[in-house]
Design an enzyme around this catalytic site. Sequence first.
Site, PDB file in Angstrom:
ATOM      1  N   GLY A 199     -11.164  -0.678  -6.223  1.00 45.04           N
ATOM      2  CA  GLY A 199      -9.913  -1.281  -6.671  1.00 45.04           C
ATOM      3  C   GLY A 199      -9.234  -2.033  -5.550  1.00 45.04           C
ATOM      4  CG  ASP A 200      -4.989  -1.767  -5.236  1.00 46.43           C
ATOM      5  OD1 ASP A 200      -5.517  -0.661  -5.495  1.00 46.43           O
ATOM      6  OD2 ASP A 200      -3.773  -1.987  -5.400  1.00 46.43           O
ATOM      7  CD  GLU A 201      -8.544   4.413  -2.111  1.00 52.18           C
ATOM      8  OE1 GLU A 201      -8.600   5.411  -1.378  1.00 52.18           O
ATOM      9  OE2 GLU A 201      -8.824   4.434  -3.329  1.00 52.18           O
TER      10      GLU A 201
END
Length: 331
Positions: A242-244
């Site tokens: 994801g955005d991690e």
Amino acid sequence: MLPKILVVDDTTANLVAMRRLLAHSGAELFEAHGGAEALVLCLNHEFALILLDVNMPDMDGFEVAALLGSAEHLRDTPIIFVTAAYADDLNRLKGYHSGAVDYIAKPINDTILQSKVRVFLELYTARMKLQQALDELAERNQQLTREIAERKLMEAMVRHQAQHDPLTGLPNRILFQDRLYGAIQRANRHQSRFALASIDLDGFKQVNDTHGHAAGDALLQEIAARLSAQLRRNDTVARLGGDEFALLLEDIEDPRLALQLGEKLCAALGEPYALSVGGQPIEVHVGASIGIAPYRPDAAADDADQRLMQAADHAMYAAKRSGKGRCVLAD
């Protein structure tokens, strides 16, 4: 393809006699009336055997043999001197030095000639078969070399795909965990320190919802590029999903240095992003919340990697709770 025999003699009657004697030799016969004609034929054909008259005008058999021996691709062609003269040991030695492999005396004994020709043809056939086998082996070796190279390339590609994020090209969670484990082992062995940073983007969902997933993918690629540009050569940046993102900051003895680097990253990631989506330029703004957990060798345990990641995650959530777009150092 039949093996080829070249008969060189300046006397037509001798050529006719040789033609009769070798008619059933199983070879294709070529004839030359002199040395110059023989040399031309040797340039255009590969002969299994040359039957060469010694006593010829203009260019005798010794000269022809010497010239053939001086050419690299012709020097292995066997030459039998056919002669009614020069039968003494001195001239025989001269013939051998010129490149002859045998002598046949005139008048020619049919049985001796045919027997010697048969032996040389058998040797030539055996040599050709051996050469063919060697060529096939060399071709197979080349094929195996190519197959091995292709297999190694495929294995490397599969390994890379298994360990890297397909969108950004960064190490994925699997590779990051492996490098984190290695960093812990080195730190314990050398009593050194490093730090782990956990990064979560602020406002990424809004970009996806407003501009679509293509914009979100382009943004993640730009973020990966900015992170990579800010880090040192021996550091690791990974996309965990994801955005991690996560960072492995090697050889940082003072946690405050890690905090300074995290704050620098927050500022870099907070700058506007100029993206191109479907050929249309757009500008988006996101931030990043970063949590940093230093690793101390005396904290080593079987689950040290998990506890370190949890500490970094807790610090990252603390950064989000305190206003986002900032960096927090774990206790």
